[in-house]
Motif scaffolding. Structure first.
Motif, PDB file in Angstrom:
ATOM      1  N   GLY A 157      -3.386  -1.067  -4.509  1.00 38.92           N
ATOM      2  CA  GLY A 157      -2.010  -0.967  -4.031  1.00 38.92           C
ATOM      3  C   GLY A 157      -1.123  -0.084  -4.882  1.00 38.92           C
ATOM      4  O   GLY A 157      -0.009   0.274  -4.476  1.00 38.92           O
ATOM      5  N   ALA A 158      -1.597   0.310  -6.056  1.00 35.60           N
ATOM      6  CA  ALA A 158      -0.815   1.188  -6.935  1.00 35.60           C
ATOM      7  C   ALA A 158      -0.584   2.552  -6.305  1.00 35.60           C
ATOM      8  O   ALA A 158       0.309   3.294  -6.723  1.00 35.60           O
ATOM      9  N   ALA A 159      -1.368   2.893  -5.290  1.00 41.74           N
ATOM     10  CA  ALA A 159      -1.238   4.201  -4.640  1.00 41.74           C
ATOM     11  C   ALA A 159       0.143   4.396  -4.019  1.00 41.74           C
ATOM     12  O   ALA A 159       0.603   5.534  -3.868  1.00 41.74           O
ATOM     13  N   GLU A 160       0.826   3.311  -3.659  1.00 43.71           N
ATOM     14  CA  GLU A 160       2.126   3.412  -2.994  1.00 43.71           C
ATOM     15  C   GLU A 160       3.292   3.473  -3.977  1.00 43.71           C
ATOM     16  O   GLU A 160       4.439   3.645  -3.567  1.00 43.71           O
ATOM     17  N   ARG A 161       3.023   3.336  -5.255  1.00 39.92           N
ATOM     18  CA  ARG A 161       4.083   3.305  -6.263  1.00 39.92           C
ATOM     19  C   ARG A 161       4.217   4.656  -6.962  1.00 39.92           C
ATOM     20  O   ARG A 161       3.394   5.545  -6.784  1.00 39.92           O
TER      21      ARG A 161
END
Length: 328
Positions: free
Chosen positions: A145-149
């Motif tokens: 989910g770090a891809a969206e930050r």
């Protein structure tokens, strides 16, 4: 194990043209360096700030065009390849920069940053690239989910993991690590080093690890090269260089490694006198003679060659012995 990278007498000079009020000059940043790196192995590159380590790393990747010398990658001479010819080779050669804050685009999400190499080289479809980004994040120890930050939402160590994910995205064979842990806390440094070692074993990576912390270099390197004022003064197997240093500059660097036990004093500390000479006007003869306690007239007049006197452990000193007793 095959030789992946070889450089022969590589030089990187920077020229400044003169003007009405000032005289032109030349910076001898890298001045005749030769070595090789085998596939799956690590060469540690150490030395004081300003000795030319980072410039050498950028030159090896042809981010700087070398002034002279030759660069061979997998036996192919890449010294004079054009920008267009180098583009396909960029997949094989990557870099991890020192400051993850500066090297990551603050306006892009982490996903966009890691996906960019695939887009540049036209690899995969959008859906495939998104999936690869998530897999790369997990591989370097971050949640998918770090891809969206954005980069500013992460700590320094996490940002460096993002930089590593970007570097390994195209499955390169060589990575230049340019002071890639020096900006991190000691505990985080250990985590990043262990991650690099795991990735190296998994992907059969060759690493050129540039650092000024000799204890860090010892932990990760198979071979170590010591640089001083644009030249390699000693190179060999890591254990041999650390246990039996031959050049007086190497001995001084090793003596400066802090002792972990506060009750023990570093009685063997070698304090070098004077400042590092300018690469604009390097000394005649041995570049180190202005700070060397063993220097003689020969050192001031004759430049020593980098020679392997024992096995493949080479040094550039007229009087290189374990005790440094003069023979003349």
């Amino acid at each position: 194990m095959s030789e992946l990278l070889r450089v022969e007498d590589i030089k990187q000079y920077f020229f400044s043209g003169g003007g009405i009020l000032r005289k032109g000059y030349t910076v001898y940043a890298v001045d005749g360096i030769s070595f090789s790196v085998k596939q799956g192995k690590t060469l540690g590159l150490v030395g004081e700030s300003g000795c030319g380590k980072s410039t050498l790393g950028l030159t090896l990747l042809k981010l700087f065009e070398p002034t002279a010398g030759k660069i061979f990658f997998e036996g192919r001479d890449i010294t004079h390849l054009s920008v267009k010819e180098m583009r396909s080779l960029r997949q094989e050669m990557q870099i991890i920069f020192q400051d993850p804050t500066e090297s990551l685009n603050a306006r892009h999400t982490v996903g966009m940053i890691i996906e960019e190499p695939f887009i540049i080289h036209n690899i995969g479809k959008p859906a495939e690239r998104k999936q690869w980004v998530k897999e790369l994040l997990v591989k370097v120890g971050l949640p998918a989910g770090a891809a969206e930050r954005y980069p500013h939402e992460f700590s320094g160590g996490q940002r460096q993991r993002i930089g590593i994910a970007r570097a390994i995205a195209l499955k390169p064979k060589l990575i230049v690590c340019d002071e890639s842990v020096s900006a991190l806390d000691v505990s985080v440094q250990a985590q990043i080093l262990n991650l690099l070692l795991e990735l190296q074993q998994e992907m059969d990576l060759a690493l050129i690890f540039i650092a000024h912390d000799l204890s860090v270099v010892k932990h990760i390197s198979d071979r170590v090269a010591v640089m001083y004022l644009g030249k390699i003064v000693e190179i060999g197997h890591a254990l041999e260089v650390y246990n039996s240093p031959r050049h007086p500059y190497t001995k001084a660097l090793l003596s400066a490694i802090p002792i972990a036990n506060p009750r023990q004093r570093n009685s063997g500390r070698i304090v070098l006198k004077g400042e590092l000479p300018s690469p604009i006007n390097p000394p005649q003869g041995c570049h180190f003679h202005t700070r060397c306690p063993y220097a003689t007239d020969r050192c001031r007049e004759e430049r020593p060659l980098l020679l392997a006197k024992v096995g493949d452990h080479a040094d550039a000193c007229h009087y290189s012995t374990t005790s440094h007793v003069k023979t003349e």
